[in-house]
Scaffold this active site. Structure first.
Site, PDB file in Angstrom:
ATOM      1  N   ARG A 211      -2.199   1.316   0.479  1.00 24.52           N
ATOM      2  CA  ARG A 211      -1.962   0.511  -0.714  1.00 24.52           C
ATOM      3  C   ARG A 211      -0.534  -0.028  -0.741  1.00 24.52           C
ATOM      4  O   ARG A 211      -0.298  -1.151  -1.184  1.00 24.52           O
ATOM      5  CB  ARG A 211      -2.247   1.339  -1.975  1.00 24.52           C
ATOM      6  CG  ARG A 211      -2.214   0.511  -3.252  1.00 24.52           C
ATOM      7  CD  ARG A 211      -2.781   1.276  -4.432  1.00 24.52           C
ATOM      8  NE  ARG A 211      -1.976   2.440  -4.784  1.00 24.52           N
ATOM      9  CZ  ARG A 211      -2.268   3.276  -5.776  1.00 24.52           C
ATOM     10  NH1 ARG A 211      -3.358   3.071  -6.501  1.00 24.52           N
ATOM     11  NH2 ARG A 211      -1.503   4.304  -6.043  1.00 24.52           N
TER      12      ARG A 211
ATOM     13  N   LYS B 287       0.926  -2.347  -6.717  1.00 24.07           N
ATOM     14  CA  LYS B 287       1.706  -1.401  -7.524  1.00 24.07           C
ATOM     15  C   LYS B 287       3.186  -1.782  -7.519  1.00 24.07           C
ATOM     16  O   LYS B 287       4.055  -1.012  -7.096  1.00 24.07           O
ATOM     17  CB  LYS B 287       1.491   0.020  -7.009  1.00 24.07           C
ATOM     18  CG  LYS B 287       1.674   1.089  -8.069  1.00 24.07           C
ATOM     19  CD  LYS B 287       1.161   2.429  -7.584  1.00 24.07           C
ATOM     20  CE  LYS B 287       1.403   3.532  -8.594  1.00 24.07           C
ATOM     21  NZ  LYS B 287       0.595   3.360  -9.829  1.00 24.07           N
TER      22      LYS B 287
END
Length: 413
Positions: free
Chosen positions: A157, A259
């Site tokens: 991620r 993120k």
């Protein structure tokens, strides 16, 4: 990786050594001391100082002897009140630092004493928000070994987020190895079984100086850790959400699906207003139709109706949560039908139960949702049977209390 190997790999200049004073620890690499507050942190078993009264003595000692002594010293559990450990930052011993130039060439990472970092005022992360972070946990088993939960997913991620934010990223192997090293170097801070976990916070920041809008010329990958207690002191506790109809967390084509640090700063105002009114957090809607669920400030959301569990599909505006992904797989393995699709606010108001997922809370049942002034409550104080079942199933796996048939955990000895 064994802890001894981590210490051996650091070399004598990095070894933490007991000084003459029992209340301080000398770190040769930094040539200074960490003072240990008597009322806050102690050692449950005293370290023997006789053989290591100076840095020169340590360097003269055999590698095996030094490694064994340091391993024994750092393996002692920090003497804090584990039963009243909250969910907040507690400084630990080490952080991991890895530098990288714009061309993607990472230097060799190293452990440094946890503390403040120096940064140019013109750093890309300070001026243009070029930064990402991750969050994962380590748990201690009854046999003393430590479990990591899906660290390679966090690595993937971060790579995805770095591509969106025009940043180089460590490889999956570099990321996971850095997490291992950091956890083992701070292993005395991993709470005892059932008392909490070691929260791991990897950061990727544009730390090079840049005045005009452009990618930073240098990047820093840093990991620090902190012991945290269970998010809910008395087991699961329901939260009360309010639906936000005017402010939106993300837009199509934006950075809502990665993120990046800016995604979290932008929700603080709406969250603060909601908390001032007595709500726990905010549930955001899509910015186009203003009727489909997106996510809560820092959690993914699920709605339960009968045997069907529905959650908004990942489409660029919603963060692909690792706990979300894990809960979906666990739910399917337990016989639930899980649907990833558009979920309307009217549908969630008609659900049997609602819950959120995230690294910190794992599963957070929703007690009520307020939409346009109308409050809808769920189940028995908001703690539904499905939420309870999924929470128990996943946390037992994370803590090593049940067989890991998913092959999600990584054990450190």
């Amino acid at each position: 990786m064994e802890f001894a190997a981590v210490i051996s790999g650091l070399g004598s200049n990095h070894l933490p050594v007991a000084s003459r004073g029992a209340s301080s620890v000398l770190f040769p690499f930094f040539n200074d001391k960490i003072s240990v507050s008597p009322g806050l942190i102690k050692f449950q078993k005293q370290f023997s100082f006789a053989s290591f009264t100076s840095v020169n003595n340590v360097r003269a000692a055999s590698s095996t002897r030094a490694t064994a002594a340091v391993s024994d010293f750092l393996s002692e559990l920090a003497d804090i009140d584990w039963d009243n450990l909250g969910f907040g930052l507690m400084p630990t011993d080490y952080m991991y630092v890895l530098k990288c130039s714009r061309n993607g060439n990472f230097s060799k990472g190293e452990l440094q004493r946890f503390g403040n970092i120096e940064m140019n005022p013109s750093a890309g992360v300070l001026n243009y928000g070029q930064g990402l972070f991750e969050g994962l946990k380590a748990y201690k088993k009854e046999d003393g070994n430590i479990l990591l939960f899906r660290p390679e997913e966090n690595a993937q991620r971060m790579i995805m987020g770095a591509e969106r934010m025009c940043m180089p990223a460590p490889t999956v192997e570099q990321f996971v190895e850095a997490v291992k090293v950091t956890v083992l170097a701070n292993k005395r801070w991993v709470p005892p079984p059932g008392k909490g976990s070691l929260y791991i916070r990897p950061l990727l920041m544009g730390t090079g100086a840049v005045l005009g809008l452009a990618p930073a010329p240098e990047y820093t990958f840093l990991i620090y850790v902190s012991p945290v207690g269970n998010y809910f002191k008395e087991g699961l506790a329901p939260i009360n959400l309010v639906v936000e109809t005017e402010v939106h967390r993300a837009v199509p084509g934006g950075a809502g699906g990665v993120k990046t640090i800016g995604n979290y700063a932008s929700v603080l105002k709406a969250q603060s207003i909601a908390k001032a009114k007595g709500y726990s957090d905010v549930l955001y809607l899509d910015c186009v139709h203003k009727k489909y669920l997106e996510e809560v400030s820092s959690c993914n959301v699920f709605a339960v109706k009968g045997n069907v569990i529905s959650t908004p599909s990942i489409k660029g505006t919603i963060l692909p949560g690792i706990t979300r992904k894990s809960i979906i797989d666990v739910a399917r393995s337990l016989g639930f039908q899980v649907e990833e699709r558009l979920v309307s606010v009217d549908e969630v108001l008609d659900a049997d139960e609602v819950f959120c997922t995230g690294t910190a809370v794992v599963v957070s049942p929703v007690g009520s949702i307020t939409y346009l002034g109308k409050r809808v409550s769920y189940g028995n104080n908001g703690i539904g049977a499905v939420s309870q079942h999924l929470y128990s199933a996943l946390t037992r796996l994370q803590m090593g209390l049940t067989e890991d048939v998913m092959n999600w955990t990584m054990e450190l000895k």
